[in-house]
Scaffold this active site. Structure first.
Site, PDB file in Angstrom:
ATOM      1  N   LYS A  22       0.842  -1.209   0.000  1.00 47.68           N
ATOM      2  CA  LYS A  22       0.000   0.000   0.000  1.00 47.68           C
ATOM      3  C   LYS A  22       0.873   1.252   0.000  1.00 47.68           C
ATOM      4  O   LYS A  22       0.653   2.162  -0.796  1.00 47.68           O
ATOM      5  CB  LYS A  22      -0.895   0.005   1.245  1.00 47.68           C
ATOM      6  CG  LYS A  22      -1.591   1.324   1.484  1.00 47.68           C
ATOM      7  CD  LYS A  22      -2.431   1.314   2.723  1.00 47.68           C
ATOM      8  CE  LYS A  22      -1.727   1.750   3.984  1.00 47.68           C
ATOM      9  NZ  LYS A  22      -1.466   3.199   4.118  1.00 47.68           N
ATOM     10  N   ASN A  23       1.857   1.290   0.880  1.00 50.54           N
ATOM     11  CA  ASN A  23       2.639   2.521   1.037  1.00 50.54           C
ATOM     12  C   ASN A  23       3.617   2.773  -0.106  1.00 50.54           C
ATOM     13  O   ASN A  23       4.260   3.819  -0.149  1.00 50.54           O
ATOM     14  CB  ASN A  23       3.391   2.509   2.381  1.00 50.54           C
ATOM     15  CG  ASN A  23       2.458   2.765   3.549  1.00 50.54           C
ATOM     16  OD1 ASN A  23       1.279   3.035   3.346  1.00 50.54           O
ATOM     17  ND2 ASN A  23       2.987   2.678   4.756  1.00 50.54           N
ATOM     18  N   CYS A 116      -5.653  12.621  12.829  1.00 50.92           N
ATOM     19  CA  CYS A 116      -6.195  11.283  12.673  1.00 50.92           C
ATOM     20  C   CYS A 116      -5.999  10.570  13.993  1.00 50.92           C
ATOM     21  O   CYS A 116      -5.342  11.083  14.893  1.00 50.92           O
ATOM     22  CB  CYS A 116      -5.552  10.539  11.517  1.00 50.92           C
ATOM     23  SG  CYS A 116      -3.925   9.952  11.872  1.00 50.92           S
ATOM     24  N   ARG A 121      -0.167  14.539  13.286  1.00 51.08           N
ATOM     25  CA  ARG A 121       0.431  14.331  11.959  1.00 51.08           C
ATOM     26  C   ARG A 121       0.438  15.572  11.067  1.00 51.08           C
ATOM     27  O   ARG A 121      -0.303  15.651  10.075  1.00 51.08           O
ATOM     28  CB  ARG A 121      -0.249  13.149  11.251  1.00 51.08           C
ATOM     29  CG  ARG A 121      -0.135  11.885  12.060  1.00 51.08           C
ATOM     30  CD  ARG A 121      -0.766  10.716  11.379  1.00 51.08           C
ATOM     31  NE  ARG A 121       0.103  10.072  10.416  1.00 51.08           N
ATOM     32  CZ  ARG A 121      -0.223   8.978   9.759  1.00 51.08           C
ATOM     33  NH1 ARG A 121      -1.371   8.410   9.953  1.00 51.08           N
ATOM     34  NH2 ARG A 121       0.618   8.447   8.899  1.00 51.08           N
ATOM     35  N   ILE A 123       1.887  18.535   8.330  1.00 49.25           N
ATOM     36  CA  ILE A 123       2.533  18.416   7.008  1.00 49.25           C
ATOM     37  C   ILE A 123       3.508  19.571   6.797  1.00 49.25           C
ATOM     38  O   ILE A 123       3.861  19.899   5.674  1.00 49.25           O
ATOM     39  CB  ILE A 123       1.508  18.361   5.847  1.00 49.25           C
ATOM     40  CG1 ILE A 123       0.532  19.553   5.953  1.00 49.25           C
ATOM     41  CG2 ILE A 123       0.773  17.051   5.801  1.00 49.25           C
ATOM     42  CD1 ILE A 123      -0.132  19.875   4.641  1.00 49.25           C
ATOM     43  N   ASP A 304       4.438   0.803  12.135  1.00 49.28           N
ATOM     44  CA  ASP A 304       3.280   0.119  11.558  1.00 49.28           C
ATOM     45  C   ASP A 304       3.176  -1.348  11.993  1.00 49.28           C
ATOM     46  O   ASP A 304       2.212  -2.030  11.635  1.00 49.28           O
ATOM     47  CB  ASP A 304       3.329   0.196  10.019  1.00 49.28           C
ATOM     48  CG  ASP A 304       2.929   1.569   9.502  1.00 49.28           C
ATOM     49  OD1 ASP A 304       2.481   2.406  10.311  1.00 49.28           O
ATOM     50  OD2 ASP A 304       3.067   1.813   8.290  1.00 49.28           O
ATOM     51  N   ARG A 396      -8.536  -0.690   4.482  1.00 47.77           N
ATOM     52  CA  ARG A 396      -7.699   0.377   3.919  1.00 47.77           C
ATOM     53  C   ARG A 396      -6.314  -0.154   3.563  1.00 47.77           C
ATOM     54  O   ARG A 396      -5.652   0.396   2.682  1.00 47.77           O
ATOM     55  CB  ARG A 396      -7.536   1.512   4.931  1.00 47.77           C
ATOM     56  CG  ARG A 396      -8.785   2.335   5.150  1.00 47.77           C
ATOM     57  CD  ARG A 396      -8.473   3.550   5.993  1.00 47.77           C
ATOM     58  NE  ARG A 396      -7.213   4.123   5.579  1.00 47.77           N
ATOM     59  CZ  ARG A 396      -6.326   4.703   6.389  1.00 47.77           C
ATOM     60  NH1 ARG A 396      -6.581   4.819   7.659  1.00 47.77           N
ATOM     61  NH2 ARG A 396      -5.192   5.168   5.919  1.00 47.77           N
TER      62      ARG A 396
END
Ligand code: UD1
Length: 419
Positions: A22-23, A116, A121, A123, A304, A396
């Site tokens: 996914k990443n 979240c 988090r 940016i 993760d 997800r």
């Protein structure tokens, strides 16, 4: 809404095939905004986050055809420059379109991802880097509005290692005039996969995988073929699950060098782990021992995988201290594990886990993507029935997770929640 129901306490045995990452798929899809012509992507995982990124790209005018794990992207002549709140709010990685849109169109309007569950988090590092490359940026009405008729190469030093920050700036820099140097860059394997994909399309990027990345620009990028790297977090999740009592699993298609920190930890816990052409073979220890972890950027222990490792430690012999250094609120799973009988105390950014013989199944709730994988492992370890609610989080980032565990002998199914 779906829930996952697990009748736990059975060993896992057999083979499991790892999906595309996914990443890596998300930044690679965002990078198609930089290419001209047709891009063919393979090994793209079928996940909710990938669908969100596809929707973002279609929203600005890209044409995308997907069939199973293959995706064809035509990016000629798109004109949109906006990533709307409705899509961005569901996936923070949407910010990855900011660099490419700005670089190609001279302007971009991207909704702020917002907070979240696992922390604030910000940016700021993405924005500071783009400003150093000549962009004018304002944040208004919940949107980042960026403008730069032409980006220029710059020397950027990240105050903190940021994976998507590195990727965003690396993508933008392919279209900036001159040399860009990214110092204290993220060394994650997904950054390397993105750099290799961009280079295959004509970019001049060197040093990806080290903390100094050099990009020479501008280079026109043309569509090519690319196969997304295997998902090391999915592989790691199965490696951890394979340490549950009497389990023995061959994890196929993963890169062992992407999983060294986890492998060493699981070996410390007593697991037997062998890598060969066939895959990563994990055999559960007779007695699972506790071990401590500190999460850290790659090549450290991945944040993760922290939640999944904690689930394992709840049934290990002895105590384990789990220190989360990347995100400030990534212990949402603790309360749910405690509902299953786990003995865990949180002090600041550390969780102290005292292992016990077995958890007991309970109704629980997934709070974020990796926390839901942790709860699946806990459910597999527990005696009796565990019902995990809000499993949309797991969709997800994990492709067909219950099917894959079922193939390994777990009693796990997905059902609809009735109100
Ligand atoms: C990526 C991964 C995510 C993983 C995380 C850390 C993707 C799509 N997601 O997320 O699965 O958990 O790396 O390995 O690849 N930070 C700032 N300012 C910024 C950017 C980040 O302060 O501008 C902070 C964050 O709050 C966090 C740390 O830096 O504390 C690392 O975050 P970052 O590496 O940017 O995470 P993501 O790229 O969002």
């Amino acid at each position: 809404m779906d829930k996952i129901v697990i009748d736990g306490g059975r060993p896992l045995k057999g083979k499991v095939k790892i999906s595309g990452a996914k990443n890596a798929a998300l930044p690679i899809l965002a990078a198609t905004l930089l290419t001209q012509g047709k891009m063919e992507l393979q090994n793209v995982p079928q996940l909710a986050d990938v669908k969100t990124m596809e929707a973002l790209l279609k929203g600005v005018g890209l044409k995308i055809h997907s069939r199973a794990n293959k995706l064809k992207v035509h990016s000629n002549g798109y004109s949109g420059t906006t990533a709307p709140y409705e899509l961005v709010k569901t996936m923070r990685a949407s910010i990855l379109v900011l660099g490419p849109l700005l670089a190609m169109k001279g302007k971009a309007r991207v909704s702020l991802p917002g907070g979240c569950a696992i922390g604030a988090r910000p940016i700021d590092l993405h924005l500071k880097g783009l400003e150093a490359m000549g962009a004018k940026i304002k944040v208004e009405h919940g949107y980042v509005e960026a403008e730069a008729p032409k980006l220029k190469g710059a020397k950027i030093n990240f105050d903190q290692v940021s994976v998507t920050g590195t990727e965003n700036l690396m993508m933008a820099a392919t279209q900036a005039k001159g040399t860009t140097l990214l110092e204290n860059a993220a060394r994650e394997p997904e950054v390397i996969d993105l750099a290799n994909m961009l280079n295959a399309c004509g970019a001049k990027i060197s040093g990806a995988g080290s903390s100094l990345i050099k990009i020479e620009g501008p280079t026109p990028l043309t569509g090519n073929k690319w196969s997304v790297m295997p998902d090391r977090i999915e592989a790691g999740t199965f490696m951890i699950a394979a340490c549950l009592p009497e389990s023995e699993v061959l994890i196929q298609g993963a890169n062992e060098e992407d999983l060294e920190a986890l492998t060493l930890k699981l070996q410390e816990c007593g697991a037997k782990i062998e890598s060969s052409e066939a895959g990563i073979y994990v055999k559960a220890p007779k007695k699972l021992k506790s071990s401590d972890i500190n999460t850290a950027p790659f090549p450290g222990f991945a944040t993760d995988l922290q939640a999944q490792f904690m689930a394992l430690m709840t049934v290990a012999e002895g105590s384990s201290i789990i220190r989360e250094t990347i995100f400030e609120n990534r212990f949402m799973h603790v309360g749910e594990l405690i509902r299953m009988g786990a003995d865990i105390k949180v002090e600041g950014n550390s969780a102290i886990v005292r292992g016990m013989k077995q958890l007991s199944g309970a109704p629980i709730m997934a709070t974020d993507l990796r926390a839901s994988a942790c709860l699946v492992i806990a459910g597999l370890a527990a005696k009796g029935i565990t019902e995990i609610n809000r499993v949309y989080h797991i969709d997800r980032g994990y492709e067909k997770i219950e099917k894959k565990f079922r193939k390994l002998g777990a009693k796990i199914k997905r059902t609809k929640v009735k109100f």
